[in-house]
Design a protein around this motif. Structure first.
Motif, short mmCIF file in Angstrom:
data_model
loop_
_atom_site.label_atom_id
_atom_site.label_comp_id
_atom_site.label_asym_id
_atom_site.label_seq_id
_atom_site.Cartn_x
_atom_site.Cartn_y
_atom_site.Cartn_z
N GLU A 59 0.85 -1.19 0.00
CA GLU A 59 0.00 0.00 0.00
C GLU A 59 0.88 1.24 0.00
O GLU A 59 1.79 1.36 0.83
CB GLU A 59 -0.92 0.02 1.23
CG GLU A 59 -1.76 1.30 1.30
CD GLU A 59 -2.79 1.33 2.43
OE1 GLU A 59 -2.79 0.40 3.26
OE2 GLU A 59 -3.59 2.29 2.47
N ASN A 116 -4.60 4.86 -1.89
CA ASN A 116 -5.73 5.53 -1.24
C ASN A 116 -6.21 6.68 -2.11
O ASN A 116 -5.41 7.46 -2.62
CB ASN A 116 -5.29 6.08 0.12
CG ASN A 116 -4.91 4.98 1.08
OD1 ASN A 116 -5.78 4.28 1.59
ND2 ASN A 116 -3.62 4.81 1.31
N GLU A 148 -8.29 2.23 -3.06
CA GLU A 148 -8.97 2.16 -1.76
C GLU A 148 -9.81 3.41 -1.54
O GLU A 148 -9.32 4.52 -1.67
CB GLU A 148 -7.94 2.04 -0.63
CG GLU A 148 -7.06 0.81 -0.73
CD GLU A 148 -6.18 0.61 0.51
OE1 GLU A 148 -6.28 1.39 1.48
OE2 GLU A 148 -5.39 -0.35 0.49
N ASP A 178 -11.75 0.77 2.38
CA ASP A 178 -10.78 0.92 3.46
C ASP A 178 -11.52 1.20 4.76
O ASP A 178 -12.66 1.67 4.73
CB ASP A 178 -9.87 2.11 3.11
CG ASP A 178 -8.52 2.07 3.81
OD1 ASP A 178 -8.30 1.17 4.62
OD2 ASP A 178 -7.70 2.96 3.52
N LYS A 199 -11.07 -3.87 3.71
CA LYS A 199 -9.98 -3.81 4.68
C LYS A 199 -10.58 -3.56 6.05
O LYS A 199 -11.14 -2.49 6.32
CB LYS A 199 -9.00 -2.69 4.28
CG LYS A 199 -8.40 -2.94 2.90
CD LYS A 199 -7.28 -1.98 2.59
CE LYS A 199 -6.01 -2.35 3.30
NZ LYS A 199 -4.87 -1.48 2.88
MG MG Z 1 -5.62 2.56 2.97
#
Ligand code: MG
Ligand code: C2E
Ligand code: MG
Ligand code: MG
Length: 280
Positions: A59, A116, A148, A178, A199
């Motif tokens: 990530e 993200n 995400e 997320d 997640k």
């Molecule tokens: Mg994240």
């Protein structure tokens, strides 16, 4: 007399407001300059397949060294979003991370990249084209990229956001929710959104083994994810007993300080020859 009493209070309040406004303006100006002066960096945090301990993805996490001092993302991402600077910053992160992960894949390492996204970024004009061009330019296959998003983004401007995300998914890119379990409307959204991954938020993982309710909730989320055919990633794993329980629950992937801390690209380079396996 009422004025005498009220006066100073108003002043104190105004002075406080003023300082706050000044600080925000300074931060906005510094962010702008940081972008021009290349003060941002990316760290990558490995995610492991819990069954094999293999690192299957990283990530990307943005880092800002403001004139040499570290500023945590939660301090500057809000202002970057408010000022719109998140759009060029996000594009820089996207292009750079795609290139770096494509380079690791070129040395026969089958890893994916998780990025993200902020709400403003998704809604920016030509965002889908930007992602398409970052993929084409880097050679990263769309299926190796996971974007995400958090639940809140799917609730505000829901229709437009969902349209954008569907367009992205048509490129072959994967989508993840997320911080899953901390927002609202999650279950309804799972039906609407073509999502591939959830997640599990660290607030659940932190209680694993120690708190019965949180353990039960984690187990329920993992099962729900699996029943829906999703990859389930547990975030914020810090203790061995959390890892053991997640493995026992059959959670797909794990991420957290116990597995690996976020590290710069060189750190990932060094991890690679070590058998591509995490220590845990
Ligand atoms: Mg994240
Ligand atoms: P997130 O996407 O949920 O990222 C996970 C955060 O948890 C990261 O914090 C990571 O360093 C931290 N973390 C990972 N493992 C552990 C652990 O075991 N224990 C604890 N206590 N923390 C752990 P970070 O890097 O400070 O990022 C915070 C948030 O900022 C991210 O949460 C994400 O929402 C946002 N963010 C970070 N990078 C970007 C970016 O490039 N673009 C956008 N739009 N948002 C970003
Ligand atoms: Mg998270
Ligand atoms: Mg978060």
């Amino acid at each position: 007399r009422a004025k005498d009493i009220g006066g100073p209070r108003v002043e104190v309040f105004a002075a406080h407001m003023h300082a706050d406004v000044v600080r925000r303006l300074e931060l906005a100006a510094d962010l702008q300059r940081a972008l021009l002066e290349d003060q941002f960096a990316i760290e990558y945090q490995p995610m492991v397949d819990l069954a094999t301990s293999r690192v299957t993805a990283v990530e990307a996490l943005v880092r800002w060294w403001r004139d040499g001092a570290f500023v945590p993302p939660e301090r500057f991402l809000g202002p970057a979003e408010d000022t719109g600077l998140i759009v060029p910053l996000g594009e820089w992160i996207l292009r750079r991370a795609c290139r770096e992960v494509a380079a690791w894949r070129a040395s026969s390492w089958d890893i994916g990249l998780s990025l993200n996204l902020s709400a403003r970024q998704i809604m920016a004009p030509r965002f889908v084209e930007t992602v398409e061009s970052a993929l084409a330019e880097s050679g990263l296959p769309p299926s190796a990229l996971t974007l995400e998003v958090i639940e809140e983004m799917l609730v505000e401007d829901a229709e437009e956001t969902l349209t954008r995300l569907s367009e992205l998914r048509e490129l072959g890119v994967r989508l993840a929710i997320d911080d899953f379990g901390t927002g609202y409307a999650s279950l309804a959204l799972l039906r609407q959104l073509p999502v591939d991954m959830i997640k599990v938020d660290p607030s659940f993982v932190s209680g694993l083994g120690a708190d019965e309710t949180l353990t039960l909730l984690t187990r329920t989320i993992v099962r729900l994810g699996h029943d829906l055919g999703l990859i389930v990633v547990a975030e914020g794993i810090e203790r061995p007993e959390q890892l053991d329980l997640l493995r026992e629950m059959g959670c797909t992937r794990g991420q957290g300080f116990l597995v690996a801390r976020p590290m710069d690209a060189r750190g990932i380079d060094e991890l690679m020859p070590a058998g591509l396996h995490s220590a845990v």
